[in-house]
Write a protein that holds these residues in place. Structure first.
Motif, PDB file in Angstrom:
ATOM      1  N   PHE A   1      -1.205 -15.831   9.126  1.00  0.00           N
ATOM      2  CA  PHE A   1      -1.014 -15.235  10.455  1.00  0.00           C
ATOM      3  C   PHE A   1      -1.837 -13.964  10.657  1.00  0.00           C
ATOM      4  CE2 PHE A   1       2.753 -17.951  10.608  1.00  0.00           C
ATOM      5  CZ  PHE A   1       2.719 -18.368  11.935  1.00  0.00           C
ATOM      6  N   ASN A   2      -2.360 -13.410   9.566  1.00  0.00           N
ATOM      7  CA  ASN A   2      -3.179 -12.192   9.671  1.00  0.00           C
ATOM      8  C   ASN A   2      -4.632 -12.501  10.044  1.00  0.00           C
ATOM      9  OD1 ASN A   2      -3.559  -9.424   9.536  1.00  0.00           O
ATOM     10  ND2 ASN A   2      -4.095  -9.447   7.350  1.00  0.00           N
ATOM     11  N   GLN A   3      -5.011 -13.751  10.070  1.00  0.00           N
ATOM     12  CA  GLN A   3      -6.421 -14.112  10.346  1.00  0.00           C
ATOM     13  C   GLN A   3      -6.665 -14.144  11.849  1.00  0.00           C
ATOM     14  OE1 GLN A   3      -8.630 -14.183   7.844  1.00  0.00           O
ATOM     15  NE2 GLN A   3      -6.827 -13.517   6.701  1.00  0.00           N
TER      16      GLN A   3
ATOM     17  N   TYR B   1      -9.334 -15.642  14.450  1.00  0.00           N
ATOM     18  CA  TYR B   1      -9.328 -17.048  14.880  1.00  0.00           C
ATOM     19  C   TYR B   1      -8.274 -17.279  15.951  1.00  0.00           C
ATOM     20  CZ  TYR B   1     -12.239 -17.880  10.819  1.00  0.00           C
ATOM     21  OH  TYR B   1     -13.266 -17.847   9.910  1.00  0.00           O
ATOM     22  N   LYS B   2      -8.562 -18.212  16.858  1.00  0.00           N
ATOM     23  CA  LYS B   2      -7.585 -18.581  17.882  1.00  0.00           C
ATOM     24  C   LYS B   2      -6.521 -19.488  17.295  1.00  0.00           C
ATOM     25  CE  LYS B   2     -10.330 -18.387  22.099  1.00  0.00           C
ATOM     26  NZ  LYS B   2     -11.365 -19.161  22.806  1.00  0.00           N
ATOM     27  N   ARG B   3      -6.980 -20.330  16.391  1.00  0.00           N
ATOM     28  CA  ARG B   3      -6.059 -21.314  15.855  1.00  0.00           C
ATOM     29  C   ARG B   3      -6.403 -21.654  14.414  1.00  0.00           C
ATOM     30  NH1 ARG B   3      -3.492 -25.454  20.047  1.00  0.00           N
ATOM     31  NH2 ARG B   3      -1.386 -25.020  19.323  1.00  0.00           N
ATOM     32  N   LEU B   4      -5.359 -21.872  13.638  1.00  0.00           N
ATOM     33  CA  LEU B   4      -5.536 -22.217  12.226  1.00  0.00           C
ATOM     34  C   LEU B   4      -4.753 -23.486  11.918  1.00  0.00           C
ATOM     35  CD1 LEU B   4      -4.659 -18.740  10.663  1.00  0.00           C
ATOM     36  CD2 LEU B   4      -6.966 -19.638  11.046  1.00  0.00           C
ATOM     37  N   ILE B   5      -5.270 -24.258  10.977  1.00  0.00           N
ATOM     38  CA  ILE B   5      -4.468 -25.345  10.423  1.00  0.00           C
ATOM     39  C   ILE B   5      -4.239 -25.007   8.959  1.00  0.00           C
ATOM     40  CG2 ILE B   5      -4.333 -27.807   9.867  1.00  0.00           C
ATOM     41  CD1 ILE B   5      -6.121 -28.376  12.250  1.00  0.00           C
ATOM     42  N   HIS B   6      -2.978 -24.758   8.622  1.00  0.00           N
ATOM     43  CA  HIS B   6      -2.660 -24.508   7.226  1.00  0.00           C
ATOM     44  C   HIS B   6      -2.349 -25.834   6.529  1.00  0.00           C
ATOM     45  CE1 HIS B   6      -0.764 -23.310   3.533  1.00  0.00           C
ATOM     46  NE2 HIS B   6       0.140 -24.228   3.824  1.00  0.00           N
ATOM     47  N   LEU B   7      -2.909 -26.020   5.361  1.00  0.00           N
ATOM     48  CA  LEU B   7      -2.618 -27.219   4.564  1.00  0.00           C
ATOM     49  C   LEU B   7      -2.119 -26.799   3.185  1.00  0.00           C
ATOM     50  CD1 LEU B   7      -5.926 -29.216   5.279  1.00  0.00           C
ATOM     51  CD2 LEU B   7      -3.742 -29.484   6.469  1.00  0.00           C
ATOM     52  N   ASP B   8      -0.993 -27.340   2.740  1.00  0.00           N
ATOM     53  CA  ASP B   8      -0.556 -27.103   1.363  1.00  0.00           C
ATOM     54  C   ASP B   8      -1.475 -27.892   0.440  1.00  0.00           C
ATOM     55  OD1 ASP B   8       1.536 -25.427   1.929  1.00  0.00           O
ATOM     56  OD2 ASP B   8       3.104 -26.747   1.152  1.00  0.00           O
ATOM     57  N   SER B   9      -1.874 -27.261  -0.666  1.00  0.00           N
ATOM     58  CA  SER B   9      -2.911 -27.881  -1.491  1.00  0.00           C
ATOM     59  C   SER B   9      -2.405 -29.070  -2.313  1.00  0.00           C
ATOM     60  CB  SER B   9      -3.533 -26.842  -2.418  1.00  0.00           C
ATOM     61  OG  SER B   9      -2.573 -26.403  -3.344  1.00  0.00           O
ATOM     62  N   ASP B  10      -1.098 -29.194  -2.499  1.00  0.00           N
ATOM     63  CA  ASP B  10      -0.587 -30.335  -3.273  1.00  0.00           C
ATOM     64  C   ASP B  10      -0.461 -31.555  -2.358  1.00  0.00           C
ATOM     65  OD1 ASP B  10       1.284 -28.850  -1.915  1.00  0.00           O
ATOM     66  OD2 ASP B  10       2.869 -29.061  -3.404  1.00  0.00           O
ATOM     67  N   SER B  11      -1.599 -31.959  -1.828  1.00  0.00           N
ATOM     68  CA  SER B  11      -1.645 -32.989  -0.785  1.00  0.00           C
ATOM     69  C   SER B  11      -3.000 -33.670  -0.833  1.00  0.00           C
ATOM     70  CB  SER B  11      -1.511 -32.342   0.595  1.00  0.00           C
ATOM     71  OG  SER B  11      -0.466 -31.412   0.645  1.00  0.00           O
TER      72      SER B  11
ATOM     73  N   SER C   1       6.798 -26.983   6.483  1.00  0.00           N
ATOM     74  CA  SER C   1       5.679 -26.040   6.558  1.00  0.00           C
ATOM     75  C   SER C   1       4.527 -26.462   5.664  1.00  0.00           C
ATOM     76  CB  SER C   1       6.158 -24.641   6.173  1.00  0.00           C
ATOM     77  OG  SER C   1       6.719 -24.662   4.870  1.00  0.00           O
ATOM     78  N   HIS C   2       4.496 -27.725   5.229  1.00  0.00           N
ATOM     79  CA  HIS C   2       3.393 -28.123   4.341  1.00  0.00           C
ATOM     80  C   HIS C   2       2.102 -28.387   5.115  1.00  0.00           C
ATOM     81  CE1 HIS C   2       5.333 -32.013   5.248  1.00  0.00           C
ATOM     82  NE2 HIS C   2       4.170 -32.584   4.994  1.00  0.00           N
ATOM     83  N   ILE C   3       2.245 -28.562   6.413  1.00  0.00           N
ATOM     84  CA  ILE C   3       1.074 -28.566   7.308  1.00  0.00           C
ATOM     85  C   ILE C   3       1.525 -27.853   8.579  1.00  0.00           C
ATOM     86  CG2 ILE C   3       1.677 -30.940   8.025  1.00  0.00           C
ATOM     87  CD1 ILE C   3      -1.305 -31.314   8.767  1.00  0.00           C
ATOM     88  N   MET C   4       0.724 -26.907   9.056  1.00  0.00           N
ATOM     89  CA  MET C   4       1.127 -26.135  10.238  1.00  0.00           C
ATOM     90  C   MET C   4      -0.109 -25.838  11.081  1.00  0.00           C
ATOM     91  SD  MET C   4       3.665 -23.215   8.600  1.00  0.00           S
ATOM     92  CE  MET C   4       2.584 -22.481   7.375  1.00  0.00           C
ATOM     93  N   VAL C   5       0.036 -25.989  12.386  1.00  0.00           N
ATOM     94  CA  VAL C   5      -1.021 -25.563  13.304  1.00  0.00           C
ATOM     95  C   VAL C   5      -0.537 -24.253  13.918  1.00  0.00           C
ATOM     96  CG1 VAL C   5      -2.464 -26.202  15.266  1.00  0.00           C
ATOM     97  CG2 VAL C   5      -1.554 -27.985  13.757  1.00  0.00           C
ATOM     98  N   LEU C   6      -1.252 -23.178  13.644  1.00  0.00           N
ATOM     99  CA  LEU C   6      -0.749 -21.844  13.953  1.00  0.00           C
ATOM    100  C   LEU C   6      -1.650 -21.071  14.882  1.00  0.00           C
ATOM    101  CD1 LEU C   6       0.070 -20.751  10.287  1.00  0.00           C
ATOM    102  CD2 LEU C   6       1.663 -21.756  11.948  1.00  0.00           C
ATOM    103  N   GLN C   7      -1.041 -20.159  15.646  1.00  0.00           N
ATOM    104  CA  GLN C   7      -1.809 -19.182  16.403  1.00  0.00           C
ATOM    105  C   GLN C   7      -1.563 -17.810  15.783  1.00  0.00           C
ATOM    106  OE1 GLN C   7      -1.625 -21.692  20.548  1.00  0.00           O
ATOM    107  NE2 GLN C   7      -0.674 -19.698  20.538  1.00  0.00           N
ATOM    108  N   PRO C   8      -2.562 -17.294  15.047  1.00  0.00           N
ATOM    109  CA  PRO C   8      -2.351 -16.023  14.371  1.00  0.00           C
ATOM    110  C   PRO C   8      -2.237 -14.887  15.383  1.00  0.00           C
ATOM    111  CG  PRO C   8      -4.609 -16.772  14.055  1.00  0.00           C
ATOM    112  CD  PRO C   8      -3.899 -17.856  14.787  1.00  0.00           C
TER     113      PRO C   8
END
Ligand SMILES: *[C@@H]1O[C@H](CO)[C@@H](O)[C@H](O)[C@H]1NC(C)=O
Length: 377
Positions: free
Chosen positions: A192-194, A197-207, A239-246
């Motif tokens: 969320f500190n980034q 960027y307008k939008r981020l996609i967080h991906l958990d790496s165990d995937s 929360s293992h995949i999230m589309v976020l607005q920082p």
């Protein structure tokens, strides 16, 4: 060992999971669980003598004073009084990527790594993003202790030079008094500190990533777009995949929540309590499948199919763009496991009414782990 099995140590996303071994689920002798259940039961029994309105008020007052974790069990979640209200909204429709000029520098994928193993699997996901011709930036949040590992520093340079990853050094967000497996998981919330960027996609790496998911950057605006933790009985978002607005506002909320987190509260619980009322739902079929689904004891996979068609493991696998390794307590795919451990968890073949043996789910599950291990070499 006894410590690890206590239900109150385990994050919410596993509490009612059908994938938990018998003894770890709700029937376990967990002192904290018992203490939590007593007051609300007591209230209900006592309030029998009151008129309906009084009963309602008493229950409502009790619920409001209970910790969020218990309140979330209640259908008050549906009203947004507690719990993730957005759970009950329809999943979003995935837009197509706009034609013409798109400024991809507004968008980024984020992952976090606090150990060399996690860093290695992050690299595999970045490699998959590269392979699927993703056009957004790639950010890796990593912690200073990785710099003392030669393996990790090598992987960091590969990430930068080959996959154009931008490494972002962050302070590890760690808690001592929580379950060790998830003790660093708060670190991912620093995405969320980034705010550049307008939008981020967080991906958990165990995937594993099995297709291009860039279209998710163009979803209608929402602070967080999250999949339902469809494998749980109670309403929870994953929360293992999230589309976020920082944003700085979101980060401030996050930092406060991390500070206050205690045992049983991990990144997912924080996301639920902070964004559960404002979020949108990411369809779990394509974007949030768990490997554990292939071992589900429910032959119809009701929770997963959610009233839309029938369970067909081959079709499910074909549609899945993102698959998360989750077979707790079976170890994460980068860890060595014995043949016995594997035999215990591997999905069983199913026999249909005509006596035909169907081993597709089993084969898919084995293949997912095998692929991951092969990719890590
Ligand atoms: C957020 O980013 C800013 C700018 O890069 C940095 O100075 C700050 O330490 C970061 N905050 C956290 C909590 O990581």
């Amino acid at each position: 060992m006894a410590r690890q099995r206590r239900l109150s140590d385990i994050p919410d996303f596993l509490h009612t999971s059908p994938f938990l071994p018998v003894g770890t689920r709700g029937d376990s002798h967990d002192p904290i669980q018992k203490v939590q259940v007593k007051p609300s039961l007591g209230q209900i029994i006592r309030s029998k003598h009151f008129r309906t309105v009084v009963v309602f008020i008493v229950i409502a007052l009790v619920l409001l004073t209970l910790p969020t974790k218990i309140r979330n069990y209640h259908s008050f979640a549906r009203l947004g009084i507690s719990g993730p209200k957005c759970y009950f909204t329809d999943p979003v429709t995935i837009p197509s990527i706009p034609e013409g000029e798109v400024d991809w520098s507004h968008f980024a994928y984020t992952q976090y790594a606090t150990t060399p193993d996690a860093l290695c699997s992050s690299l595999m996901l970045f490699s998959a993003l590269h392979q699927h011709s993703s056009r957004a930036d790639r950010l890796l949040l990593y912690t200073p202790d990785l710099l003392s590992s030669p393996t990790a520093t090598h992987l960091l340079s590969v990430a930068q030079n080959i996959y154009e990853v931008k490494p972002v050094l962050v302070e590890k967000q760690h808690k001592n008094n929580v379950h060790y497996i998830w003790a660093d998981s708060y670190t991912k919330l620093l995405a969320f500190n980034q705010t550049q960027y307008k939008r981020l996609i967080h991906l958990d790496s165990d995937s594993t990533l099995r297709g291009n998911i860039d279209a998710l950057f163009f979803l209608p605006s929402a602070e967080a777009v999250l999949p339902r933790a469809y494998w749980l009985e109670k309403p929870k978002l994953s929360s293992h995949i999230m589309v976020l607005q920082p944003s700085t506002m979101a980060l401030e909320k996050i930092q406060k929540a991390i500070e206050e987190a205690t045992r049983g509260t991990y990144d997912m619980e924080i996301i639920n309590s902070l964004f559960g009322n404002e979020c949108a739902i990411l369809p779990h079929r394509e974007y949030a499948l768990l490997t554990g689904e292939f071992r589900s004891p429910d032959p119809k996979h009701m929770a997963f199919v959610d009233g839309k068609g029938e369970w067909d493991p081959a079709k499910v696998m074909q549609e899945a763009k993102f698959v998360h390794f989750s077979d707790y307590p079976f170890p994460k795919p980068w860890e060595e496991t014995s043949a016995e451990e594997q035999e215990k968890v591997v999905p069983a073949c199913v026999v249909d009414e005509e006596g035909k043996v169907d081993c597709r789910a089993r084969d898919i599950w084995i293949e997912l782990y095998k692929d991951f291990k092969a990719g890590g070499r």
